[in-house]
Design a protein around this motif. Structure first.
Motif, mmCIF file in Angstrom:
data_model
loop_
_atom_site.group_PDB
_atom_site.id
_atom_site.type_symbol
_atom_site.label_atom_id
_atom_site.label_comp_id
_atom_site.label_asym_id
_atom_site.label_seq_id
_atom_site.Cartn_x
_atom_site.Cartn_y
_atom_site.Cartn_z
ATOM 1 N N VAL A 16 0.847 -1.198 0.000
ATOM 2 C CA VAL A 16 0.000 0.000 0.000
ATOM 3 C C VAL A 16 0.882 1.248 0.000
ATOM 4 C CG1 VAL A 16 -1.667 1.354 1.352
ATOM 5 C CG2 VAL A 16 -2.034 -1.092 1.020
ATOM 6 N N CYS A 17 1.942 1.235 0.817
ATOM 7 C CA CYS A 17 2.870 2.378 0.851
ATOM 8 C C CYS A 17 3.574 2.559 -0.492
ATOM 9 C CB CYS A 17 3.902 2.186 1.958
ATOM 10 S SG CYS A 17 3.229 2.364 3.617
ATOM 11 N N ALA A 18 3.990 1.456 -1.105
ATOM 12 C CA ALA A 18 4.663 1.531 -2.412
ATOM 13 C C ALA A 18 3.719 2.116 -3.461
ATOM 14 C CB ALA A 18 5.152 0.145 -2.836
ATOM 15 N N PHE A 19 2.471 1.663 -3.462
ATOM 16 C CA PHE A 19 1.514 2.216 -4.417
ATOM 17 C C PHE A 19 1.237 3.691 -4.131
ATOM 18 C CE2 PHE A 19 0.514 -2.184 -5.571
ATOM 19 C CZ PHE A 19 0.448 -2.047 -6.948
ATOM 20 N N ALA A 20 1.238 4.072 -2.871
ATOM 21 C CA ALA A 20 1.043 5.487 -2.532
ATOM 22 C C ALA A 20 2.196 6.331 -3.074
ATOM 23 C CB ALA A 20 0.907 5.659 -1.018
ATOM 24 N N LEU A 21 3.419 5.817 -2.950
ATOM 25 C CA LEU A 21 4.581 6.535 -3.507
ATOM 26 C C LEU A 21 4.484 6.638 -5.025
ATOM 27 C CD1 LEU A 21 7.501 5.108 -1.338
ATOM 28 C CD2 LEU A 21 6.613 7.451 -1.342
ATOM 29 N N LEU A 22 4.093 5.544 -5.673
ATOM 30 C CA LEU A 22 3.940 5.572 -7.134
ATOM 31 C C LEU A 22 2.844 6.554 -7.553
ATOM 32 C CD1 LEU A 22 4.236 1.767 -7.956
ATOM 33 C CD2 LEU A 22 5.862 3.564 -8.589
ATOM 34 N N LEU A 23 1.751 6.550 -6.813
ATOM 35 C CA LEU A 23 0.654 7.465 -7.140
ATOM 36 C C LEU A 23 1.077 8.917 -6.927
ATOM 37 C CD1 LEU A 23 -2.250 7.545 -8.128
ATOM 38 C CD2 LEU A 23 -3.009 7.266 -5.771
ATOM 39 N N PHE A 61 -9.622 8.718 -6.784
ATOM 40 C CA PHE A 61 -10.181 7.426 -6.398
ATOM 41 C C PHE A 61 -9.086 6.489 -5.887
ATOM 42 C CE2 PHE A 61 -13.076 8.980 -9.784
ATOM 43 C CZ PHE A 61 -14.137 9.272 -8.947
ATOM 44 N N GLY A 62 -7.896 6.614 -6.450
ATOM 45 C CA GLY A 62 -6.772 5.808 -5.978
ATOM 46 C C GLY A 62 -6.394 6.139 -4.547
ATOM 47 N N TRP A 63 -6.350 7.423 -4.222
ATOM 48 C CA TRP A 63 -6.002 7.828 -2.854
ATOM 49 C C TRP A 63 -7.053 7.359 -1.851
ATOM 50 C CZ3 TRP A 63 -1.335 8.630 -1.649
ATOM 51 C CH2 TRP A 63 -0.458 9.278 -2.508
ATOM 52 N N VAL A 64 -8.315 7.492 -2.222
ATOM 53 C CA VAL A 64 -9.382 7.039 -1.325
ATOM 54 C C VAL A 64 -9.270 5.531 -1.107
ATOM 55 C CG1 VAL A 64 -11.889 6.779 -1.058
ATOM 56 C CG2 VAL A 64 -10.940 8.937 -1.907
ATOM 57 N N GLY A 67 -6.357 4.641 1.171
ATOM 58 C CA GLY A 67 -6.675 4.953 2.562
ATOM 59 C C GLY A 67 -7.584 3.906 3.187
ATOM 60 N N LYS A 68 -8.584 3.465 2.439
ATOM 61 C CA LYS A 68 -9.497 2.445 2.947
ATOM 62 C C LYS A 68 -8.783 1.100 3.092
ATOM 63 C CE LYS A 68 -12.930 5.144 3.379
ATOM 64 N NZ LYS A 68 -13.312 5.578 4.714
ATOM 65 N N LEU A 69 -7.909 0.765 2.163
ATOM 66 C CA LEU A 69 -7.148 -0.487 2.274
ATOM 67 C C LEU A 69 -6.234 -0.457 3.491
ATOM 68 C CD1 LEU A 69 -6.280 -1.170 -1.466
ATOM 69 C CD2 LEU A 69 -7.825 -2.497 -0.013
ATOM 70 N N TRP A 70 -5.618 0.691 3.753
ATOM 71 C CA TRP A 70 -4.757 0.831 4.931
ATOM 72 C C TRP A 70 -5.567 0.608 6.215
ATOM 73 C CZ3 TRP A 70 0.336 0.881 5.465
ATOM 74 C CH2 TRP A 70 0.860 1.204 6.712
ATOM 75 N N ARG A 91 -16.639 -1.792 0.389
ATOM 76 C CA ARG A 91 -17.643 -1.223 -0.522
ATOM 77 C C ARG A 91 -17.071 0.037 -1.181
ATOM 78 N NH1 ARG A 91 -21.633 -0.710 2.825
ATOM 79 N NH2 ARG A 91 -22.559 -2.702 2.303
ATOM 80 N N VAL A 92 -16.445 0.888 -0.378
ATOM 81 C CA VAL A 92 -15.850 2.114 -0.923
ATOM 82 C C VAL A 92 -14.742 1.773 -1.920
ATOM 83 C CG1 VAL A 92 -14.503 4.176 -0.326
ATOM 84 C CG2 VAL A 92 -16.476 3.536 1.072
ATOM 85 N N VAL A 93 -13.902 0.790 -1.580
ATOM 86 C CA VAL A 93 -12.828 0.389 -2.499
ATOM 87 C C VAL A 93 -13.415 -0.108 -3.819
ATOM 88 C CG1 VAL A 93 -10.954 -1.270 -2.892
ATOM 89 C CG2 VAL A 93 -11.115 -0.077 -0.708
ATOM 90 N N SER A 94 -14.484 -0.898 -3.750
ATOM 91 C CA SER A 94 -15.073 -1.407 -4.991
ATOM 92 C C SER A 94 -15.632 -0.265 -5.838
ATOM 93 C CB SER A 94 -16.146 -2.455 -4.711
ATOM 94 O OG SER A 94 -17.357 -1.894 -4.297
ATOM 95 N N TRP A 95 -16.271 0.717 -5.190
ATOM 96 C CA TRP A 95 -16.787 1.865 -5.935
ATOM 97 C C TRP A 95 -15.650 2.715 -6.505
ATOM 98 C CZ3 TRP A 95 -21.164 1.813 -8.117
ATOM 99 C CH2 TRP A 95 -22.257 1.193 -7.544
ATOM 100 N N CYS A 96 -14.540 2.816 -5.768
ATOM 101 C CA CYS A 96 -13.381 3.548 -6.288
ATOM 102 C C CYS A 96 -12.824 2.862 -7.536
ATOM 103 C CB CYS A 96 -12.293 3.657 -5.220
ATOM 104 S SG CYS A 96 -12.644 4.868 -3.944
ATOM 105 N N CYS A 97 -12.761 1.539 -7.507
ATOM 106 C CA CYS A 97 -12.297 0.794 -8.686
ATOM 107 C C CYS A 97 -13.230 1.020 -9.869
ATOM 108 C CB CYS A 97 -12.200 -0.701 -8.376
ATOM 109 S SG CYS A 97 -10.885 -1.157 -7.237
ATOM 110 N N ALA A 98 -14.537 0.977 -9.603
ATOM 111 C CA ALA A 98 -15.504 1.198 -10.676
ATOM 112 C C ALA A 98 -15.385 2.614 -11.240
ATOM 113 C CB ALA A 98 -16.920 0.939 -10.164
ATOM 114 N N ALA A 99 -15.233 3.597 -10.361
ATOM 115 C CA ALA A 99 -15.108 4.988 -10.812
ATOM 116 C C ALA A 99 -13.815 5.192 -11.604
ATOM 117 C CB ALA A 99 -15.153 5.937 -9.613
ATOM 118 N N ALA A 100 -12.719 4.598 -11.126
ATOM 119 C CA ALA A 100 -11.461 4.698 -11.868
ATOM 120 C C ALA A 100 -11.609 4.035 -13.231
ATOM 121 C CB ALA A 100 -10.331 4.054 -11.073
#
Length: 149
Positions: A16-23, A61-64, A67-70, A91-100
């Protein structure tokens, strides 16, 4: 190496931290990278800016989701797995994936390979949604067992 649940959760938190740095890197340097890409492909000057706007919309949506995964991993680490809050997080993560995925679908109008990202994000939304539904059923079963004397 003795692998256990704590190490697995720590690995997931590291990811999660690595993806946050990449993002963060994409957010910070994406504009110049996209401008360079547009120049090399011979696309118009507005292409890089338009694509960067799509990248920033998807980034929200990636940041949200990160944060929820963390929060989900922290909760699991302390033994709180099947909780209403974790179900809400998924649920929020799934909606973020759909929105992305929708953002990528729109970006596909600018650059066709983005449609592959849209499909991947949509599929990820489906997977997270199914896991969320599984957690929801497990919570119902757990609650039923807790009230059984």
């Amino acid at each position: 190496m003795n692998w256990n649940q704590d190490k697995s959760i720590s690995l997931s938190q590291g990811c999660v931290c690595a993806f946050a740095l990449l993002l963060a890197g994409l957010d910070g340097f994406g504009y110049w990278l996209l401008q360079l890409f547009a120049e090399r492909k011979g696309m118009g000057p507005g292409w890089g800016l338009a694509f960067y706007m799509a990248l920033l919309m998807g980034s929200v949506f990636g940041w949200v989701a990160l944060g929820k995964l963390w929060g989900l991993l922290k909760s699991i680490k302390v033994g709180q797995v099947f909780t209403a809050e974790n179900i809400r997080r998924m649920r929020v993560v799934s909606w973020c994936c759909a929105a992305a995925g929708l953002v990528c679908l729109g970006a596909g109008l600018l650059y066709l390979p983005c449609l592959v990202c849209a499909m991947a994000a949509g599929f990820m939304a489906l997977i997270v949604r199914i896991v969320k539904n599984t957690f929801q059923q497990a919570l119902l079963m757990k609650d039923e067992l807790d009230y059984t004397v």
